[in-house]
Design an enzyme around this catalytic site. Sequence first.
Site, PDB file in Angstrom:
ATOM      1  N   TYR A  58      43.991  33.594 -42.967  1.00  0.00           N
ATOM      2  CA  TYR A  58      44.491  34.889 -43.466  1.00  0.00           C
ATOM      3  C   TYR A  58      45.583  34.706 -44.518  1.00  0.00           C
ATOM      4  O   TYR A  58      46.272  35.650 -44.884  1.00  0.00           O
ATOM      5  CB  TYR A  58      45.038  35.735 -42.308  1.00  0.00           C
ATOM      6  CG  TYR A  58      43.990  36.028 -41.267  1.00  0.00           C
ATOM      7  CD1 TYR A  58      43.075  37.069 -41.447  1.00  0.00           C
ATOM      8  CD2 TYR A  58      43.881  35.247 -40.127  1.00  0.00           C
ATOM      9  CE1 TYR A  58      42.090  37.330 -40.514  1.00  0.00           C
ATOM     10  CE2 TYR A  58      42.898  35.489 -39.178  1.00  0.00           C
ATOM     11  CZ  TYR A  58      42.004  36.536 -39.378  1.00  0.00           C
ATOM     12  OH  TYR A  58      41.027  36.781 -38.456  1.00  0.00           O
ATOM     13  N   SER A  59      45.722  33.492 -45.005  1.00  0.00           N
ATOM     14  CA  SER A  59      46.863  33.112 -45.839  1.00  0.00           C
ATOM     15  C   SER A  59      46.946  33.877 -47.161  1.00  0.00           C
ATOM     16  O   SER A  59      46.017  33.871 -47.977  1.00  0.00           O
ATOM     17  CB  SER A  59      46.764  31.609 -46.121  1.00  0.00           C
ATOM     18  OG  SER A  59      47.574  31.249 -47.211  1.00  0.00           O
ATOM     19  N   ASN A  60      48.086  34.512 -47.393  1.00  0.00           N
ATOM     20  CA  ASN A  60      48.333  35.151 -48.688  1.00  0.00           C
ATOM     21  C   ASN A  60      48.384  34.112 -49.803  1.00  0.00           C
ATOM     22  O   ASN A  60      48.015  34.391 -50.946  1.00  0.00           O
ATOM     23  CB  ASN A  60      49.670  35.912 -48.659  1.00  0.00           C
ATOM     24  CG  ASN A  60      49.640  37.091 -47.712  1.00  0.00           C
ATOM     25  OD1 ASN A  60      48.595  37.709 -47.522  1.00  0.00           O
ATOM     26  ND2 ASN A  60      50.770  37.408 -47.113  1.00  0.00           N
ATOM     27  N   ILE A  62      46.628  31.299 -49.964  1.00  0.00           N
ATOM     28  CA  ILE A  62      45.245  30.934 -50.323  1.00  0.00           C
ATOM     29  C   ILE A  62      44.633  32.026 -51.210  1.00  0.00           C
ATOM     30  O   ILE A  62      44.033  31.738 -52.255  1.00  0.00           O
ATOM     31  CB  ILE A  62      44.390  30.724 -49.047  1.00  0.00           C
ATOM     32  CG1 ILE A  62      44.781  29.400 -48.364  1.00  0.00           C
ATOM     33  CG2 ILE A  62      42.893  30.762 -49.355  1.00  0.00           C
ATOM     34  CD1 ILE A  62      44.402  28.133 -49.114  1.00  0.00           C
TER      35      ILE A  62
END
Length: 294
Positions: free
Chosen positions: A66-68, A70
Amino acid sequence: MFIDTGKLTIQPIHTTWLPKNISAAMLRLDTIHPVIQGNKWFKLKENIAAMQAAGQTLLLTFGGPYSNHIAATAAACQALDIRSIGVIRGEAPNEWSNTLIQAKAAGMQLEFVSRRTYREKENIDWAAQFPGAYIVPEGGNNALGVKGSEDILLHSDSTAFTHILAAVGTGTTLAGLVNAAQANQCVWGYSALKGSEGMEQAVAAYIHNHETPWKIWHDVSEGYGKTSQALFDQMNDFYWQTGIPTDIVYTGKLLLAWQRQLAAGVFPGGSNILVVHTGGLQGNLSLPPNVLDF
Ligand SMILES: *Cc1c(COP(=O)(O)O)cnc(C)c1O
């Protein structure tokens, strides 16, 4: 340029719960791009410049599903025509998060690794596996990430504020804000992680402005990515009162903690508080519909 820093404005905040003798505003980093927004662009930009200066054309970085970071890296690399690889924590799930779907659609090559490998990522020679790759640490947490974050305060005049508040993950952004702040301002971070006590040492290593006082509040989050009805209620209330959307992992929790501190009298009368909106709105897409009013 695909980043619109002209949209990076300071918006005054007027809410029913803001004490009469305290003023506040939000620094809107969430408006500069739909995905490459918030602090993530600032942490990336010097890394990308260094990579290009070195003649490298492949960027490799790390993050959870869910990484912002990435999401932002995939979109920025697409816009700049740079090949990107995302090393993703955990085996490939059956159902992909919106973050992963968007990152792949933006052309990022996704490499799923076990949680154990992910924990060991700092000890792995990724450039040997992916020749020519320029490595950006998880969350853009390096000296160039800090350097880029020092530019966050560059686009507007924030010198009149007594306090500058920002959500903290790695503390990279906080270090940049401290370096760029005035000596008579306090820079306060709000950790989105649980059990992050002790991270100050790593953050301090990046700070070269030793005049501006700073601190990190740790008892803010029930856990990284953990949500609650109180969080959703606060985010919806803030949206209706200001028109500003926040995110469930970082800025929503900062708001909740800030409101509690205001009620507890942590800020002296006359305080003029700048809350940095570090973006991250793409993460809200992991919620079922209708939880948030925006
Ligand atoms: C990544 C992120 C943070 C944390 O930034 P750090 O520099 O790692 O402390 C804060 N807010 C949002 C919205 C983020 O996406």
